[in-house]
Enzyme design. Structure first.
Site, PDB file in Angstrom:
ATOM      1  N   LYS A   1      -7.286   6.805 -19.358  1.00  6.69           N
ATOM      2  CA  LYS A   1      -7.524   7.282 -20.719  1.00  6.69           C
ATOM      3  C   LYS A   1      -6.251   7.111 -21.555  1.00  6.69           C
ATOM      4  CE  LYS A   1     -11.233   8.244 -18.459  1.00  6.69           C
ATOM      5  NZ  LYS A   1     -11.543   9.524 -17.865  1.00  6.69           N
TER       6      LYS A   1
ATOM      7  N   ARG B   1       0.855  -1.199   0.000  1.00  5.39           N
ATOM      8  CA  ARG B   1       0.000   0.000   0.000  1.00  5.39           C
ATOM      9  C   ARG B   1       0.886   1.243   0.000  1.00  5.39           C
ATOM     10  NH1 ARG B   1      -1.318   1.576   4.678  1.00  5.39           N
ATOM     11  NH2 ARG B   1      -2.240  -0.378   5.376  1.00  5.39           N
TER      12      ARG B   1
ATOM     13  N   ASP C   1      -5.720  19.406 -14.896  1.00  9.73           N
ATOM     14  CA  ASP C   1      -6.103  18.053 -15.300  1.00  9.73           C
ATOM     15  C   ASP C   1      -5.724  17.928 -16.779  1.00  9.73           C
ATOM     16  OD1 ASP C   1      -7.417  15.791 -16.266  1.00  9.73           O
ATOM     17  OD2 ASP C   1      -9.149  16.047 -14.937  1.00  9.73           O
TER      18      ASP C   1
ATOM     19  N   TYR D   1     -14.740  17.566 -16.100  1.00  8.42           N
ATOM     20  CA  TYR D   1     -15.188  16.177 -16.088  1.00  8.42           C
ATOM     21  C   TYR D   1     -16.318  15.996 -15.067  1.00  8.42           C
ATOM     22  CZ  TYR D   1     -14.933  11.146 -15.232  1.00  8.42           C
ATOM     23  OH  TYR D   1     -15.237   9.829 -15.065  1.00  8.42           O
TER      24      TYR D   1
HETATM   25  C1  LIG Z   1     -11.925  10.045 -16.567  1.00 10.80           C
HETATM   26  C2  LIG Z   1     -11.503  11.371 -16.127  1.00 10.80           C
HETATM   27  C3  LIG Z   1     -11.243  11.644 -14.773  1.00 10.80           C
HETATM   28  C4  LIG Z   1     -11.474  10.630 -13.673  1.00 10.80           C
HETATM   29  O1  LIG Z   1     -10.588   9.555 -13.731  1.00 10.80           O
HETATM   30  P1  LIG Z   1     -10.959   8.044 -13.320  1.00 10.80           P
HETATM   31  O2  LIG Z   1      -9.720   7.303 -13.670  1.00 10.80           O
HETATM   32  O3  LIG Z   1     -12.165   7.632 -14.101  1.00 10.80           O
HETATM   33  O4  LIG Z   1     -11.231   8.067 -11.850  1.00 10.80           O
HETATM   34  C5  LIG Z   1     -10.795  12.919 -14.440  1.00 10.80           C
HETATM   35  N1  LIG Z   1     -10.624  13.869 -15.390  1.00 10.80           N
HETATM   36  C6  LIG Z   1     -10.870  13.642 -16.681  1.00 10.80           C
HETATM   37  C7  LIG Z   1     -10.664  14.745 -17.684  1.00 10.80           C
HETATM   38  C8  LIG Z   1     -11.315  12.400 -17.106  1.00 10.80           C
HETATM   39  O5  LIG Z   1     -11.588  12.195 -18.406  1.00 10.80           O
END
Ligand SMILES: *Cc1c(COP(=O)(O)O)cnc(C)c1O
Length: 385
Positions: A200, A51, A175, A103
């Site tokens: 992604k 962890r 982000d 998001y």
């Molecule tokens: C998918 C996404 C997230 C969240 O991430 P997870 O891996 O699904 O928890 C945050 N920001 C953006 C722009 C995303 O596309």
């Protein structure tokens, strides 16, 4: 390894990819273990419990840090796991400014979880004047940016806005999920923290959920690591290994996504059944020049408005074959979705419509298939409208 001198397409393959010391294995081992044997109490090789730290995850963190030109990287079990760590690292009652077109899950965690702990305000971060006004009057601890936004693909001037945050003593987070580290490097433009949903583009194969954050600020990094160790959203060794593997082709994949997306965007722009195409790589995009300046490419995400109502949009989405109707994005396969019903459903309808997420709005994640096949698929499905 002399990390600093390597270029991006070399780093994705070599940083964190040194051969295994014990056997010479060219691919990193998956250290599928919970604990590590100690020589004497407290005397160990830097690993105690998975962890806290795991060698496979360490390799992934090394690679990610180098891709964003950062000193530190932290990997968690999801993008939202990382967002939680960052938001928990602030003192209770902090004021947070967040972009108003982010998001859906980011909006949800801010309005249903952290609204009890912090004071949250949403602003249009694409307008530096509005940002400065809010920084001046609200004195926030943190400014949260997403650029390009999801799904409207609006662009915030990272350099300008992070400089303003600095002026008013707020930390800034970008982000960077949509551009990936390949096309945009927010830390080099002035951001304090960059984060990704690795689910992604970074992993890129739609088979892992994960998140990461990179920074040059040691205090922030250590705070977030301590929170991760205390709260528990660490990523499994196998998932870290898969991302490390997926990353190897990041440069190749991003070039292919962008090449296909530009062709698909131009095709859709000239199609009589399409009302509007939003893609930062089209000259018709209102922020085309800014996108060109701060990004080294335009990515694989396209948003379109169809000529028709909800019923027609649904028909179109049922008709596409190669484009899979699914949430998420950034994988090698093409995906398509309806934000108002799917990814952005947690945003109240009035707020959604204010942003522009209407019933005829469709989001495409253009994959790396043969582009002629993708265009045929869309052309065929558009006939139902
Ligand atoms: C998918 C996404 C997230 C969240 O991430 P997870 O891996 O699904 O928890 C945050 N920001 C953006 C722009 C995303 O596309």
């Amino acid at each position: 390894m002399a990390k600093k001198k390597m270029n991006f397409a070399t780093k994705v393959i070599h940083v964190g990819g040194h051969p295994d010391k014990e056997t010479g294995a060219i691919m990193p081992p998956i250290y599928q273990t919970t604990t590590f044997v100690q020589e004497s109490p407290g005397k160990h090789k830097g690993y105690e419990y998975s962890r806290s730290h795991n060698p496979t995850r360490t390799r992934l963190e090394e690679c990610l840090a180098s891709l964003e030109e950062a000193k530190y990287a932290l990997v968690a079990a999801s993008g939202l796991g990382i967002i939680s760590l960052i938001l928990h690292s602030l003192p209770k009652g902090s004021t947070i400014l967040c972009g108003d077109d982010v998001y859906g899950g980011t909006y949800r965690i801010l309005t249903t979880v952290f609204n009890d702990i912090h004071d949250i305000h949403f602003i249009n971060t694409t307008d530096p004047k509005e940002v400065e006004q809010a920084l001046k009057s609200l004195k926030p601890k943190l400014l949260w940016l997403e650029t390009p936004t999801n799904p409207m693909l609006k662009i915030t001037d990272i350099k300008k806005v992070t400089a303003l945050a600095k002026k008013y003593k707020a930390l800034s987070v970008v982000d960077n999920t949509f551009m990936s580290s390949y096309f945009q490097k927010p830390l080099t433009l002035g951001a304090d923290i960059v984060m990704h949903s690795m689910t992604k583009y970074l992993n890129g194969h739609s088979d892992v959920v994960g998140g990461c954050m990179m920074t040059n600020n040691k205090t922030i990094h250590q705070k977030c690591w301590t929170l991760q160790n205390s709260m528990g959203p660490s990523q499994s060794p196998f998932d870290s290994w898969l991302v490390l593997r997926g990353l190897k082709t990041l440069a190749l994949r991003m070039e292919a996504h962008q090449k296909n997306a530009l062709r698909v965007a131009r095709f859709l722009e000239s199609h009589p059944k399409v009302e509007k195409v939003i893609y930062p790589g089209l000259k018709s995009h209102p922020d085309y020049r800014l996108a060109k300046k701060q990004m080294s490419g335009f990515g694989g995400m396209i948003t379109i408005l169809l000529k028709g109502d909800l019923k027609k949009s649904k028909k179109f989405l049922e008709k596409v074959k190669l484009f899979a109707l699914a949430e998420s994005l950034g994988g090698v396969e093409s995906l398509i979705e309806h934000p108002a019903i799917m990814t952005h459903h947690s945003i109240p309808k009035v707020v959604r419509e204010e942003i522009g997420i209407l019933d005829n709005l469709v989001r495409l994640s253009v994959g790396v298939e043969d582009c002629d096949d993708l265009i045929d698929d869309l052309d065929n499905a558009l006939k139902v409208i």
